[in-house]
Design a protein around this motif. Structure first.
Motif, PDB file in Angstrom:
ATOM      1  N   LEU A  90       0.833  -1.198   0.000  1.00  0.00           N
ATOM      2  CA  LEU A  90       0.000   0.000   0.000  1.00  0.00           C
ATOM      3  C   LEU A  90       0.869   1.251   0.000  1.00  0.00           C
ATOM      4  O   LEU A  90       0.588   2.232  -0.700  1.00  0.00           O
ATOM      5  CB  LEU A  90      -0.924   0.025   1.220  1.00  0.00           C
ATOM      6  N   THR A  91       1.943   1.214   0.786  1.00  0.00           N
ATOM      7  CA  THR A  91       2.849   2.359   0.864  1.00  0.00           C
ATOM      8  C   THR A  91       3.536   2.609  -0.467  1.00  0.00           C
ATOM      9  O   THR A  91       3.651   3.759  -0.926  1.00  0.00           O
ATOM     10  CB  THR A  91       3.903   2.115   1.961  1.00  0.00           C
ATOM     11  N   ALA A  92       3.984   1.533  -1.114  1.00  0.00           N
ATOM     12  CA  ALA A  92       4.662   1.675  -2.404  1.00  0.00           C
ATOM     13  C   ALA A  92       3.732   2.266  -3.454  1.00  0.00           C
ATOM     14  O   ALA A  92       4.107   3.183  -4.188  1.00  0.00           O
ATOM     15  CB  ALA A  92       5.193   0.309  -2.860  1.00  0.00           C
ATOM     16  N   LEU A  97       2.135   6.484  -7.103  1.00  0.00           N
ATOM     17  CA  LEU A  97       1.043   7.097  -7.851  1.00  0.00           C
ATOM     18  C   LEU A  97       0.605   8.441  -7.272  1.00  0.00           C
ATOM     19  O   LEU A  97      -0.146   9.172  -7.916  1.00  0.00           O
ATOM     20  CB  LEU A  97      -0.151   6.149  -7.906  1.00  0.00           C
ATOM     21  N   GLY A  98       1.033   8.748  -6.047  1.00  0.00           N
ATOM     22  CA  GLY A  98       0.654  10.013  -5.431  1.00  0.00           C
ATOM     23  C   GLY A  98      -0.805  10.078  -5.032  1.00  0.00           C
ATOM     24  O   GLY A  98      -1.440  11.127  -5.086  1.00  0.00           O
ATOM     25  N   MET A  99      -1.362   8.943  -4.605  1.00  0.00           N
ATOM     26  CA  MET A  99      -2.759   8.899  -4.187  1.00  0.00           C
ATOM     27  C   MET A  99      -2.926   7.897  -3.052  1.00  0.00           C
ATOM     28  O   MET A  99      -2.099   6.994  -2.884  1.00  0.00           O
ATOM     29  CB  MET A  99      -3.679   8.551  -5.364  1.00  0.00           C
ATOM     30  N   THR A 100      -3.959   8.070  -2.258  1.00  0.00           N
ATOM     31  CA  THR A 100      -4.186   7.192  -1.122  1.00  0.00           C
ATOM     32  C   THR A 100      -4.514   5.779  -1.600  1.00  0.00           C
ATOM     33  O   THR A 100      -5.351   5.583  -2.483  1.00  0.00           O
ATOM     34  CB  THR A 100      -5.343   7.724  -0.260  1.00  0.00           C
ATOM     35  N   CYS A 101      -3.842   4.811  -0.999  1.00  0.00           N
ATOM     36  CA  CYS A 101      -4.051   3.405  -1.340  1.00  0.00           C
ATOM     37  C   CYS A 101      -4.553   2.679  -0.094  1.00  0.00           C
ATOM     38  O   CYS A 101      -4.059   2.929   1.015  1.00  0.00           O
ATOM     39  CB  CYS A 101      -2.747   2.781  -1.836  1.00  0.00           C
ATOM     40  N   PHE A 102      -5.529   1.793  -0.272  1.00  0.00           N
ATOM     41  CA  PHE A 102      -6.094   1.133   0.903  1.00  0.00           C
ATOM     42  C   PHE A 102      -6.518  -0.300   0.618  1.00  0.00           C
ATOM     43  O   PHE A 102      -6.677  -0.713  -0.537  1.00  0.00           O
ATOM     44  CB  PHE A 102      -7.274   1.939   1.459  1.00  0.00           C
ATOM     45  N   LEU A 103      -6.661  -1.035   1.699  1.00  0.00           N
ATOM     46  CA  LEU A 103      -7.090  -2.424   1.678  1.00  0.00           C
ATOM     47  C   LEU A 103      -8.501  -2.487   2.229  1.00  0.00           C
ATOM     48  O   LEU A 103      -8.784  -1.963   3.308  1.00  0.00           O
ATOM     49  CB  LEU A 103      -6.151  -3.265   2.545  1.00  0.00           C
ATOM     50  N   ALA A 104      -9.416  -3.114   1.490  1.00  0.00           N
ATOM     51  CA  ALA A 104     -10.808  -3.242   1.920  1.00  0.00           C
ATOM     52  C   ALA A 104     -11.199  -4.710   1.951  1.00  0.00           C
ATOM     53  O   ALA A 104     -10.714  -5.510   1.144  1.00  0.00           O
ATOM     54  CB  ALA A 104     -11.734  -2.472   0.972  1.00  0.00           C
ATOM     55  N   VAL A 105     -12.067  -5.055   2.893  1.00  0.00           N
ATOM     56  CA  VAL A 105     -12.538  -6.440   3.004  1.00  0.00           C
ATOM     57  C   VAL A 105     -14.051  -6.442   3.141  1.00  0.00           C
ATOM     58  O   VAL A 105     -14.676  -5.439   3.492  1.00  0.00           O
ATOM     59  CB  VAL A 105     -11.911  -7.171   4.211  1.00  0.00           C
ATOM     60  N   LEU A 106     -14.648  -7.601   2.862  1.00  0.00           N
ATOM     61  CA  LEU A 106     -16.093  -7.771   2.992  1.00  0.00           C
ATOM     62  C   LEU A 106     -16.459  -7.945   4.461  1.00  0.00           C
ATOM     63  O   LEU A 106     -15.836  -8.725   5.184  1.00  0.00           O
ATOM     64  CB  LEU A 106     -16.537  -8.998   2.194  1.00  0.00           C
ATOM     65  N   ASP A 107     -17.473  -7.219   4.906  1.00  0.00           N
ATOM     66  CA  ASP A 107     -17.976  -7.334   6.273  1.00  0.00           C
ATOM     67  C   ASP A 107     -19.496  -7.337   6.198  1.00  0.00           C
ATOM     68  O   ASP A 107     -20.121  -6.279   6.124  1.00  0.00           O
ATOM     69  CB  ASP A 107     -17.472  -6.168   7.129  1.00  0.00           C
ATOM     70  N   GLY A 108     -20.100  -8.517   6.184  1.00  0.00           N
ATOM     71  CA  GLY A 108     -21.537  -8.614   5.989  1.00  0.00           C
ATOM     72  C   GLY A 108     -21.905  -8.155   4.593  1.00  0.00           C
ATOM     73  O   GLY A 108     -21.403  -8.697   3.598  1.00  0.00           O
ATOM     74  N   ASP A 109     -22.748  -7.137   4.497  1.00  0.00           N
ATOM     75  CA  ASP A 109     -23.109  -6.555   3.208  1.00  0.00           C
ATOM     76  C   ASP A 109     -22.366  -5.248   2.969  1.00  0.00           C
ATOM     77  O   ASP A 109     -22.770  -4.447   2.115  1.00  0.00           O
ATOM     78  CB  ASP A 109     -24.622  -6.291   3.135  1.00  0.00           C
ATOM     79  N   GLU A 110     -21.287  -5.040   3.728  1.00  0.00           N
ATOM     80  CA  GLU A 110     -20.539  -3.797   3.611  1.00  0.00           C
ATOM     81  C   GLU A 110     -19.090  -4.041   3.231  1.00  0.00           C
ATOM     82  O   GLU A 110     -18.550  -5.128   3.423  1.00  0.00           O
ATOM     83  CB  GLU A 110     -20.603  -3.011   4.920  1.00  0.00           C
ATOM     84  N   CYS A 111     -18.494  -3.003   2.694  1.00  0.00           N
ATOM     85  CA  CYS A 111     -17.078  -2.983   2.360  1.00  0.00           C
ATOM     86  C   CYS A 111     -16.413  -2.096   3.403  1.00  0.00           C
ATOM     87  O   CYS A 111     -16.779  -0.927   3.555  1.00  0.00           O
ATOM     88  CB  CYS A 111     -16.922  -2.396   0.955  1.00  0.00           C
ATOM     89  N   ILE A 112     -15.449  -2.627   4.150  1.00  0.00           N
ATOM     90  CA  ILE A 112     -14.822  -1.877   5.227  1.00  0.00           C
ATOM     91  C   ILE A 112     -13.326  -1.724   4.964  1.00  0.00           C
ATOM     92  O   ILE A 112     -12.661  -2.661   4.522  1.00  0.00           O
ATOM     93  CB  ILE A 112     -15.061  -2.552   6.600  1.00  0.00           C
ATOM     94  N   SER A 116      -4.920   1.772   5.430  1.00  0.00           N
ATOM     95  CA  SER A 116      -4.842   2.836   4.438  1.00  0.00           C
ATOM     96  C   SER A 116      -3.523   3.578   4.571  1.00  0.00           C
ATOM     97  O   SER A 116      -3.020   3.772   5.673  1.00  0.00           O
ATOM     98  CB  SER A 116      -6.013   3.809   4.643  1.00  0.00           C
ATOM     99  N   VAL A 117      -2.960   3.990   3.427  1.00  0.00           N
ATOM    100  CA  VAL A 117      -1.710   4.761   3.418  1.00  0.00           C
ATOM    101  C   VAL A 117      -1.870   5.946   2.478  1.00  0.00           C
ATOM    102  O   VAL A 117      -2.260   5.791   1.328  1.00  0.00           O
ATOM    103  CB  VAL A 117      -0.516   3.898   2.962  1.00  0.00           C
ATOM    104  N   GLU A 118      -1.566   7.138   2.980  1.00  0.00           N
ATOM    105  CA  GLU A 118      -1.600   8.338   2.144  1.00  0.00           C
ATOM    106  C   GLU A 118      -0.211   8.601   1.575  1.00  0.00           C
ATOM    107  O   GLU A 118       0.798   8.264   2.203  1.00  0.00           O
ATOM    108  CB  GLU A 118      -2.078   9.543   2.962  1.00  0.00           C
ATOM    109  N   PRO A 119      -0.113   9.183   0.383  1.00  0.00           N
ATOM    110  CA  PRO A 119       1.201   9.438  -0.237  1.00  0.00           C
ATOM    111  C   PRO A 119       2.026  10.401   0.601  1.00  0.00           C
ATOM    112  O   PRO A 119       1.507  11.348   1.192  1.00  0.00           O
ATOM    113  CB  PRO A 119       0.840  10.032  -1.596  1.00  0.00           C
ATOM    114  N   ARG A 120       3.338  10.172   0.597  1.00  0.00           N
ATOM    115  CA  ARG A 120       4.232  10.937   1.464  1.00  0.00           C
ATOM    116  C   ARG A 120       4.391  12.375   1.009  1.00  0.00           C
ATOM    117  O   ARG A 120       4.428  13.299   1.816  1.00  0.00           O
ATOM    118  CB  ARG A 120       5.598  10.246   1.517  1.00  0.00           C
ATOM    119  N   HIS A 121       4.524  12.604  -0.296  1.00  0.00           N
ATOM    120  CA  HIS A 121       4.891  13.933  -0.775  1.00  0.00           C
ATOM    121  C   HIS A 121       3.805  14.617  -1.603  1.00  0.00           C
ATOM    122  O   HIS A 121       4.068  15.645  -2.227  1.00  0.00           O
ATOM    123  CB  HIS A 121       6.177  13.847  -1.605  1.00  0.00           C
ATOM    124  N   ALA A 122       2.601  14.082  -1.628  1.00  0.00           N
ATOM    125  CA  ALA A 122       1.540  14.708  -2.412  1.00  0.00           C
ATOM    126  C   ALA A 122       1.116  16.032  -1.784  1.00  0.00           C
ATOM    127  O   ALA A 122       1.080  16.174  -0.559  1.00  0.00           O
ATOM    128  CB  ALA A 122       0.342  13.773  -2.507  1.00  0.00           C
TER     129      ALA A 122
END
Length: 233
Positions: A90-92, A97-112, A116-122
Motif C-alpha cells: 500500500l505504501t509503495a 502514484l501520489g494517491m491514497t491506497c487502501f485495503l478493503a474487506v467484505l464485512d456482511g453486506d458492507e465494504c470496510i 490505508s496509506v496516504e502518499p508521502r509527498h503529495a
C-alpha cells in the motif's frame, strides 16, 4: 413478525457506541451519544463508564468522548498477517502514484477499510480512514469484492447497473467508480482473493491524476499478486 431483540441489549448498545464514535471522526458529548443511541443520558453514561474502564473510550478535560487507545491495539489484531503483508505494498503504490491506497474487506453486506496509506509527498490527497465502511454494492472496491462472490451471495438490493459493472470487472480485471461513495472522488480497485479469508480488494482514491485507470489497475494488480503470494494464496 417482530424483529427479535438482541441477545444482550447492553452489549449491543455498547458496541453501537463504538460504531457511533468511529463514524463521527470527532469527539462527542455524552448527550450527543445518548441522542444517536436513542437512550436516556444516564443509560449512555453507564455504558460509557464501562467502556472507559476497559480503555475502549476516553474522555478529555471537557468531558468529550472519543475512541480510546485500547481500540487501536484491538484493530491491529484484526487480520494481522494480512495487514502486515499489505502495508508495504500500500505504501509503495501510494508513493508511486501520489494517491491514497487502501485495503478493503467484505464485512456482511458492507465494504470496510482495513488499512490505508496516504502518499508521502503529495500536495493534497483524499483521506480514507481505517474503519470507513459503505455498502458493498457501491464504489470500486465493493465491485471488486462482489466479482469474487457468486450472485446468490450478493445483497438483495443490488442494482442492475452494479450487476453490469461487476460483469465488466470479471472481464477486465479491475473496477472503477466516480462520485459513488464520496462526491468528486474517483476510485480504482482490483480483487484480492486470499485462501481461507474474506474477499478483499486493494484500491486507490483520487480527485485527478495523470495516470489512466488501466495503468493504475496494473500497478494495483502487481501489489495484489505480491500480497497473495506472501500469504500463500
Amino acid at each position: 413478525m417482530a424483529t427479535p431483540a438482541p441477545a444482550s441489549q447492553t452489549l449491543s448498545r455498547g458496541i453501537r457506541i463504538l460504531e457511533i464514535l468511529a463514524e463521527a471522526h470527532a469527539a462527542l458529548t455524552i448527550d450527543e451519544i445518548a441522542v444517536r443511541l436513542d437512550v436516556h443520558r444516564s443509560v449512555a453514561y453507564r455504558l460509557l463508564r464501562t467502556l472507559e474502564d476497559h480503555r475502549l473510550v476516553a474522555r478529555d478535560a471537557a468531558g468529550l468522548v472519543s475512541l480510546g487507545p485500547r481500540m487501536a491495539a484491538l484493530a491491529a489484531g484484526v487480520a494481522h498477517d494480512l495487514q502486515s503483508e499489505a502495508l508495504p505494498e500500500l505504501t509503495a503504490v501510494a508513493n508511486e502514484l501520489g494517491m491514497t491506497c487502501f485495503l478493503a474487506v467484505l464485512d456482511g453486506d458492507e465494504c470496510i477499510t482495513l488499512a490505508s496509506v496516504e502518499p508521502r509527498h503529495a500536495v493534497a490527497s483524499v483521506a480514507q480512514r481505517p474503519g470507513a465502511r459503505h455498502s458493498v454494492t457501491v464504489g470500486a472496491p465493493g465491485k471488486a469484492i462482489l466479482a469474487q462472490l457468486p450472485s446468490p451471495q450478493w445483497p438483495a438490493e443490488t442494482a442492475p447497473r452494479t450487476i453490469d459493472d461487476v460483469a465488466q470487472v470479471r472481464t477486465q480485471g479491475f473496477a472503477t467508480s466516480h462520485d459513488e461513495v464520496i462526491p468528486t472522488v474517483r476510485s480504482v480497485a482490483v480483487p484480492l482473493a486470499l485462501r481461507g479469508q474474506r474477499p478483499a480488494a486493494i484500491a486507490v482514491v483520487h480527485v485527478a491524476s495523470a495516470h489512466d485507470d488501466r495503468e493504475i489497475a496494473e500497478r494495483l494488480r502487481l501489489s495484489a499478486q505480491a500480497i497473495a503470494a506472501s500469504l500463500g494464496s
